[in-house]
Design a protein around this motif. Structure first.
Motif, PDB file in Angstrom:
ATOM      1  N   GLN A  44       0.843  -1.189   0.000  1.00 11.07           N
ATOM      2  CA  GLN A  44       0.000   0.000   0.000  1.00 11.07           C
ATOM      3  C   GLN A  44       0.884   1.246   0.000  1.00 11.07           C
ATOM      4  O   GLN A  44       1.755   1.404   0.860  1.00 11.07           O
ATOM      5  N   THR A 211     -12.951   5.962  -5.187  1.00 11.70           N
ATOM      6  CA  THR A 211     -12.164   4.725  -5.172  1.00 11.70           C
ATOM      7  C   THR A 211     -12.572   3.826  -6.323  1.00 11.70           C
ATOM      8  O   THR A 211     -13.758   3.691  -6.629  1.00 11.70           O
ATOM      9  N   THR A 226      -6.393  -1.561  -5.733  1.00 14.64           N
ATOM     10  CA  THR A 226      -7.204  -0.444  -5.258  1.00 14.64           C
ATOM     11  C   THR A 226      -6.526   0.867  -5.645  1.00 14.64           C
ATOM     12  O   THR A 226      -5.309   0.996  -5.533  1.00 14.64           O
ATOM     13  N   TRP A 227      -7.345   1.843  -6.075  1.00 11.46           N
ATOM     14  CA  TRP A 227      -6.861   3.181  -6.414  1.00 11.46           C
ATOM     15  C   TRP A 227      -7.826   4.183  -5.784  1.00 11.46           C
ATOM     16  O   TRP A 227      -8.987   4.290  -6.195  1.00 11.46           O
ATOM     17  N   LYS A 240      -3.511  10.308  -2.210  1.00 11.55           N
ATOM     18  CA  LYS A 240      -3.705   9.214  -3.155  1.00 11.55           C
ATOM     19  C   LYS A 240      -3.194   7.938  -2.501  1.00 11.55           C
ATOM     20  O   LYS A 240      -2.141   7.929  -1.871  1.00 11.55           O
ATOM     21  N   THR A 242      -2.721   3.673  -3.363  1.00  9.60           N
ATOM     22  CA  THR A 242      -2.825   2.521  -4.250  1.00  9.60           C
ATOM     23  C   THR A 242      -2.473   1.264  -3.467  1.00  9.60           C
ATOM     24  O   THR A 242      -1.621   1.295  -2.570  1.00  9.60           O
ATOM     25  N   GLN A 244      -1.488  -2.814  -4.173  1.00  7.14           N
ATOM     26  CA  GLN A 244      -1.077  -3.785  -5.185  1.00  7.14           C
ATOM     27  C   GLN A 244      -0.877  -5.148  -4.541  1.00  7.14           C
ATOM     28  O   GLN A 244      -0.231  -5.268  -3.498  1.00  7.14           O
TER      29      GLN A 244
END
Length: 280
Positions: A44, A211, A226-227, A240, A242, A244
């Motif tokens: 994250q 999101t 997730t973004w 921001k 993200t 992965q």
């Protein structure tokens, strides 16, 4: 994050005697549908902004393991390591127990079946079972509506919630999340898998959060990407985030009768996914 909000507000149906009927059955739950011992590792990255300028960045590696599944609860173990300005901070391993649909231990909710309703995803209709919910005896009144389709992962196709403090006439916060695409090919580590894309918008007086999330029912916890972007009341960028997927494993165990404590059959899946770190 979207998954955090979803986990907090997916709630139980009313009780019949001492047995609880679940809004999402074990086989459709993002964690309970997997054998105990299954895990995932994610990275994250959170960037914080002020006046449009980047002021800080933090990278956290999280390993989340399913420790236990009961009739109406799960236990997750979390290990975290964060890096800020070149310094690494390792956090102690912690365990979290929550209701099978995310409610806290002492939280009481009232779920009212609200019939069926069709929703459209890319022009295709999906018939959903609708559940209206209300959190009881809390300082903030939380009410919502959930649209559940037992045949279509990720099964909850839409959520609507409002949060209203006691004494307030209008909601302090509102949240809407919905599936916008299904059965889309997406790279999950070394494989191409089928995912659903979900968008969520949360609005309050001082912040708006948007999101996008990718979910795959083959991966523990479902979330593979997730973004998230947050804006202040003036529309200026605040942060921001993200997320992965780095690695995951579905524990390979034989199906055996559960203990009398749970009264269900566990380890329904007999598959295994392990990816070496050098492949990421």
């Amino acid at each position: 994050m979207l998954r955090v909000a979803a986990l907090l507000f997916m709630l139980l149906l009313p009780c019949v005697g001492h047995a609880q009927e679940l809004l999402v059955p074990h086989e459709h739950h993002e964690w309970a549908s997997f054998p105990e011992g299954s895990w995932k590792q994610v990275k994250q990255v959170t960037e914080t902004f002020k006046d449009g300028e980047l002021v800080s960045s933090m990278t956290t590696t999280l390993t989340i393991r399913l420790k236990e599944v009961g009739q109406d609860y799960i236990v997750l173990e979390r290990e975290a390591k964060s890096e800020v300005s070149g310094q690494v901070f390792e956090k102690p391993i912690r365990e979290f127990r929550s209701g099978i649909n995310g409610q806290s231990g002492g939280q009481r909710v009232r779920i009212t079946p609200a019939g069926e309703q069709k929703i459209s995803i890319l022009g295709k209709p999906f018939k959903c079972e609708v559940r209206q919910m209300e959190v009881l005896d809390e300082p903030t009144k939380i009410v919502g509506k959930v649209f559940y389709n037992p045949e279509t992962p990720p099964y909850i196709l839409r959520r609507e919630y409002t949060f209203t403090p006691v004494g307030a006439e209008t909601p302090q916060k509102q949240m809407v999340s919905e599936v916008i695409a299904l059965n889309k090919p997406y790279p999950v580590l070394t494989e191409i898998k089928t995912v659903a894309f979900i968008v969520q918008k949360t609005t309050s007086s001082d912040e708006t959060t948007e999101t996008v999330e990718a979910q795959c029912a083959d991966v523990p916890g479902f979330v593979v990407g997730t973004w998230m972007t947050a804006y202040d009341a003036n529309g200026k960028l605040k942060s921001k985030t993200t997320v992965q997927l780095l690695n995951y494993e579905v524990a390979a165990q034989e199906m055996v009768p559960a203990t009398t404590k749970t009264g269900i059959f566990r380890n329904k899946r007999n598959q295994r996914r392990v990816f070496d770190e050098q492949q990421n």
